[in-house]
Design an enzyme around this catalytic site. Structure first.
Site, PDB file in Angstrom:
ATOM      1  CD  GLU A 112     -57.032  13.084   3.954  1.00 42.84           C
ATOM      2  OE1 GLU A 112     -57.980  12.393   3.596  1.00 42.84           O
ATOM      3  OE2 GLU A 112     -56.258  13.648   3.164  1.00 42.84           O
ATOM      4  CG  HIS A 122     -54.148  14.599  -0.456  1.00 41.25           C
ATOM      5  ND1 HIS A 122     -53.551  13.416  -0.776  1.00 41.25           N
ATOM      6  CD2 HIS A 122     -55.383  14.285   0.014  1.00 41.25           C
ATOM      7  CE1 HIS A 122     -54.397  12.420  -0.529  1.00 41.25           C
ATOM      8  NE2 HIS A 122     -55.518  12.930  -0.049  1.00 41.25           N
TER       9      HIS A 122
HETATM   10  P1  PGA Z   1     -59.852   7.580   0.705  1.00 40.49           P
HETATM   11  O1  PGA Z   1     -59.052   8.929   0.405  1.00 40.49           O
HETATM   12  O2  PGA Z   1     -61.189   7.979   1.280  1.00 40.49           O
HETATM   13  O3  PGA Z   1     -59.970   6.912  -0.623  1.00 40.49           O
HETATM   14  O4  PGA Z   1     -59.037   6.816   1.692  1.00 40.49           O
HETATM   15  C1  PGA Z   1     -59.031   9.984   1.282  1.00 40.49           C
HETATM   16  C2  PGA Z   1     -58.017  10.982   0.786  1.00 40.49           C
HETATM   17  O5  PGA Z   1     -56.917  10.579   0.423  1.00 40.49           O
HETATM   18  O6  PGA Z   1     -58.275  12.173   0.672  1.00 40.49           O
END
Ligand code: PGA
Length: 250
Positions: A161, A92
């Site tokens: 992401e 992450h």
């Molecule tokens: P968010 O986070 O939906 O708050 O943007 C997603 C993540 O970081 O896994």
């Protein structure tokens, strides 16, 4: 038909067990209705044993790459397994920002797979740029996957992401479904070069970054989309249930 994957990443929230149980139970009650969805909740490790895996699967936000030993503060595969987790998030961006390198991510990725977990590998570029296909995303995938036996491919999920779209960043806004579509093709191409066509076509690719009940539909409708990873909105049960509902109606 393949199920839609919805992963809730609770990060370092909520602040106590009572609240964690409360959020979990509300989501659990509703999730019984959703046969077309694989819902995964990744709470802080300490809450895992108190939340019972059932229709909702439990995930861990991190893992260490050794089975045991003098590694103060780390957590092992067996500890997580015996606490109920069957999914692990690896790489992450919030962990990468704290110093987790590609090499550490690879060790955790391969270790978690070798211990039988389904692994969500998070990748994403830091800055929004005009570069259609950020090389960093390609490199993060290659670095983790190269040298990983192909037999593990069926347990891998890729979460795209873009870091700039994650809600904790100032001015963050979700990416567009169109860009996610293009990135998901780019990601599959990258996997194709290493694990071949069948893995590239089958690996679920999900989107994460400011997903909420207003924009989720667009990400579910993307051709080839396998689901979403939800951070902030997953701590609000009614908001998260709305997202499950939208996925179920897809
Ligand atoms: P968010 O986070 O939906 O708050 O943007 C997603 C993540 O970081 O896994």
């Amino acid at each position: 038909m393949r199920k839609t994957i919805i992963v809730a990443n609770w990060k370092m929230f909520p602040s106590n067990l009572k609240e964690a149980r409360g959020i979990f139970e509300k989501i659990k009650k509703e999730s019984k209705k959703y046969d077309s969805i694989d819902t995964v909740i990744a709470p802080p490790h300490i809450f895992l044993p108190a939340l019972e895996e059932g229709k909702i699967k439990l995930g861990a936000q991190d893992i260490f790459y050794k089975d045991e030993g003098p590694f103060t503060g780390e957590i092992s595969a067996n500890m997580l397994k015996s606490s109920g987790a069957s999914y692990i998030l690896v790489g992450h961006s919030e962990r990468r920002e704290l110093g987790e390198t590609d090499e550490i991510v690879r060790k955790k990725f391969q270790h978690a797979l070798s211990r039988g977990f389904r692994v969500v590998l998070c990748v994403g570029e830091k800055e929004k740029s005009d570069d259609a296909f950020p090389v960093i995303v390609k490199n993060e995938i290659i670095s983790a996957i190269k040298g990983t036996p192909r037999k593990f491919a069926s347990r891998v999920i890729i979460a795209y992401e873009p870091v700039w779209a994650i809600s904790s960043h100032s001015g963050a806004r979700a990416d567009t479904p169109q860009n996610f579509f293009e990135m998901s093709i780019f990601i599959r191409r990258t996997i194709l070069d290493i694990w071949g066509k069948s893995a590239a076509l089958r690996i679920p690719v999900i989107y994460g970054g400011s997903v909420n009940s207003k924009n989720a539909k667009g990400f579910f409708e993307v051709k080839g989309s396998s689901g979403v990873l939800v951070g902030k909105a997953s701590l609000n049960p009614s908001e998260f249930i709305k997202i499950l509902d939208i996925a179920n109606k897809k």
